[in-house]
Design a protein around this motif. Structure first.
Motif, PDB file in Angstrom:
ATOM      1  N   LYS A 128      -1.014   5.243  -3.969  1.00  0.00           N
ATOM      2  CA  LYS A 128      -0.909   4.290  -2.867  1.00  0.00           C
ATOM      3  C   LYS A 128      -2.197   4.201  -2.066  1.00  0.00           C
ATOM      4  O   LYS A 128      -2.231   3.582  -1.011  1.00  0.00           O
ATOM      5  CB  LYS A 128       0.222   4.701  -1.919  1.00  0.00           C
ATOM      6  CG  LYS A 128       1.581   4.802  -2.561  1.00  0.00           C
ATOM      7  CD  LYS A 128       2.583   5.300  -1.550  1.00  0.00           C
ATOM      8  CE  LYS A 128       3.876   5.694  -2.193  1.00  0.00           C
ATOM      9  NZ  LYS A 128       4.801   6.320  -1.241  1.00  0.00           N
ATOM     10  N   THR A 129      -3.252   4.826  -2.549  1.00  0.00           N
ATOM     11  CA  THR A 129      -4.521   4.841  -1.827  1.00  0.00           C
ATOM     12  C   THR A 129      -5.560   3.988  -2.546  1.00  0.00           C
ATOM     13  O   THR A 129      -5.319   3.520  -3.664  1.00  0.00           O
ATOM     14  CB  THR A 129      -5.046   6.286  -1.694  1.00  0.00           C
ATOM     15  OG1 THR A 129      -5.230   6.823  -3.016  1.00  0.00           O
ATOM     16  CG2 THR A 129      -4.073   7.158  -0.915  1.00  0.00           C
ATOM     17  N   LYS A 155      -3.658   0.299  -2.041  1.00  0.00           N
ATOM     18  CA  LYS A 155      -3.118  -0.073  -0.727  1.00  0.00           C
ATOM     19  C   LYS A 155      -2.978  -1.586  -0.611  1.00  0.00           C
ATOM     20  O   LYS A 155      -2.241  -2.084   0.222  1.00  0.00           O
ATOM     21  CB  LYS A 155      -4.062   0.405   0.394  1.00  0.00           C
ATOM     22  CG  LYS A 155      -4.025   1.888   0.632  1.00  0.00           C
ATOM     23  CD  LYS A 155      -4.726   2.288   1.919  1.00  0.00           C
ATOM     24  CE  LYS A 155      -6.182   1.921   1.924  1.00  0.00           C
ATOM     25  NZ  LYS A 155      -6.943   2.547   3.016  1.00  0.00           N
ATOM     26  N   TYR A 156      -3.711  -2.330  -1.460  1.00  0.00           N
ATOM     27  CA  TYR A 156      -3.756  -3.790  -1.365  1.00  0.00           C
ATOM     28  C   TYR A 156      -3.109  -4.498  -2.552  1.00  0.00           C
ATOM     29  O   TYR A 156      -2.726  -5.651  -2.453  1.00  0.00           O
ATOM     30  CB  TYR A 156      -5.209  -4.258  -1.237  1.00  0.00           C
ATOM     31  CG  TYR A 156      -5.941  -3.517  -0.161  1.00  0.00           C
ATOM     32  CD1 TYR A 156      -5.725  -3.799   1.180  1.00  0.00           C
ATOM     33  CD2 TYR A 156      -6.828  -2.495  -0.484  1.00  0.00           C
ATOM     34  CE1 TYR A 156      -6.380  -3.097   2.178  1.00  0.00           C
ATOM     35  CE2 TYR A 156      -7.487  -1.791   0.516  1.00  0.00           C
ATOM     36  CZ  TYR A 156      -7.263  -2.095   1.834  1.00  0.00           C
ATOM     37  OH  TYR A 156      -7.904  -1.390   2.819  1.00  0.00           O
ATOM     38  N   TYR A 176       7.221   0.804  -1.507  1.00  0.00           N
ATOM     39  CA  TYR A 176       5.841   0.457  -1.887  1.00  0.00           C
ATOM     40  C   TYR A 176       5.765  -1.013  -2.323  1.00  0.00           C
ATOM     41  O   TYR A 176       4.854  -1.739  -1.918  1.00  0.00           O
ATOM     42  CB  TYR A 176       5.361   1.400  -2.992  1.00  0.00           C
ATOM     43  CG  TYR A 176       3.982   1.099  -3.507  1.00  0.00           C
ATOM     44  CD1 TYR A 176       2.868   1.195  -2.692  1.00  0.00           C
ATOM     45  CD2 TYR A 176       3.794   0.704  -4.824  1.00  0.00           C
ATOM     46  CE1 TYR A 176       1.594   0.919  -3.167  1.00  0.00           C
ATOM     47  CE2 TYR A 176       2.527   0.423  -5.312  1.00  0.00           C
ATOM     48  CZ  TYR A 176       1.434   0.535  -4.478  1.00  0.00           C
ATOM     49  OH  TYR A 176       0.181   0.245  -4.955  1.00  0.00           O
ATOM     50  N   GLN A 224       5.738  -3.246   0.641  1.00  0.00           N
ATOM     51  CA  GLN A 224       4.543  -3.156   1.478  1.00  0.00           C
ATOM     52  C   GLN A 224       3.291  -3.710   0.810  1.00  0.00           C
ATOM     53  O   GLN A 224       2.371  -4.139   1.494  1.00  0.00           O
ATOM     54  CB  GLN A 224       4.286  -1.695   1.857  1.00  0.00           C
ATOM     55  CG  GLN A 224       5.364  -1.104   2.742  1.00  0.00           C
ATOM     56  CD  GLN A 224       5.248   0.403   2.862  1.00  0.00           C
ATOM     57  OE1 GLN A 224       4.471   1.052   2.172  1.00  0.00           O
ATOM     58  NE2 GLN A 224       6.049   0.988   3.755  1.00  0.00           N
ATOM     59  N   VAL A 225       3.249  -3.685  -0.511  1.00  0.00           N
ATOM     60  CA  VAL A 225       2.023  -4.028  -1.236  1.00  0.00           C
ATOM     61  C   VAL A 225       2.332  -5.128  -2.252  1.00  0.00           C
ATOM     62  O   VAL A 225       3.282  -5.026  -3.022  1.00  0.00           O
ATOM     63  CB  VAL A 225       1.418  -2.799  -1.941  1.00  0.00           C
ATOM     64  CG1 VAL A 225       0.170  -3.161  -2.724  1.00  0.00           C
ATOM     65  CG2 VAL A 225       1.114  -1.706  -0.922  1.00  0.00           C
TER      66      VAL A 225
END
Length: 159
Positions: free
Chosen positions: A86-87, A91-92, A151, A154-155
Motif C-alpha cells: 500500500k506504499t 498509494k495511488y 484498499y 481507497q485506491v
C-alpha cells in the motif's frame, strides 16, 4: 477453508504472464503496420518524449520489482501473495506495474512514429483486465478480506 489454502498455493491463477499480453498486442500492431501502414512521422521532440516514456516505464518496473523484493512477496500473479503493498505508487494505483507496462508501447510508438503501436495499449489493457486484474482482485479479496476491500475503496484501479 482447506480448499482456499490449496488455491492460495497457486496465487491468483493468472495463466498468461501480463507482459506477454503487451508483447502479443505489440506484435499484432507491427503486423497491422505492415498490412495497413499509417505514414505519419512525428517531430523529433516527440520521438525524444517517446524514448523518455520507455525509460520511465523500465525504471518504474525496476523500482516496483525492488519494492516487491523488500516486502518479500511474489511479483508474479500466479504465485501466492504474502501481503498487500500500500506504499509508494500503490498509494495511488492498485496496478502501477500494468501502468508502467503501458508506457513502453506508447513510448516506442512515439519514438518510431508507429501509430498502431500506440493504439496497442487499448486492447492490452482490456486483456490485462480480464486475464490478470479480475483474477488478482478475486484472489486478494478472498485472501485478505476486509483489508483488501478497504484498499480497493481507497485506491483506484489504474490511476
Amino acid at each position: 477453508m482447506e480448499r482456499f489454502m490449496e488455491k492460495d498455493l497457486k496465487g491468483a491463477g493468472v495463466k498468461i504472464p501480463p507482459p506477454v499480453i503487451f508483447i502479443l498486442f505489440m506484435l499484432l500492431a507491427h503486423a497491422n503496420e505492415l498490412l495497413f501502414p499509417i505514414g505519419i512521422t512525428f517531430a523529433p521532440v516527440i520521438t525524444y518524449i517517446g524514448l523518455g516514456l520507455v525509460m520511465a516505464g523500465l525504471i518504474l518496473l525496476l523500482s516496483l520489482l525492488l519494492q516487491f523484493k523488500r516486502v518479500k512477496t511474489a511479483i508474479e500473479p500466479w504465485q501466492p501473495t504474502s501481503s498487500i503493498i500500500k506504499t509508494g505508487l500503490y498509494k495511488y494505483s492498485r496496478n502501477p506495474i500494468y501502468l508502467a507496462l503501458c508506457t513502453i508501447p506508447v513510448g516506442l510508438g512515439l519514438y518510431f512514429s508507429h501509430v498502431w503501436l500506440i493504439t496497442s495499449v487499448i486492447p492490452s489493457c482490456i486483456g490485462i483486465y480480464y486475464v490478470a486484474i479480475r483474477p488478482e482482485e478475486t484472489y486478494l479479496t478472498r485472501k485478505f478480506g476486509d483489508e483488501y476491500i478497504r484498499y480497493q475503496q481507497q485506491v483506484r484501479r489504474w490511476f
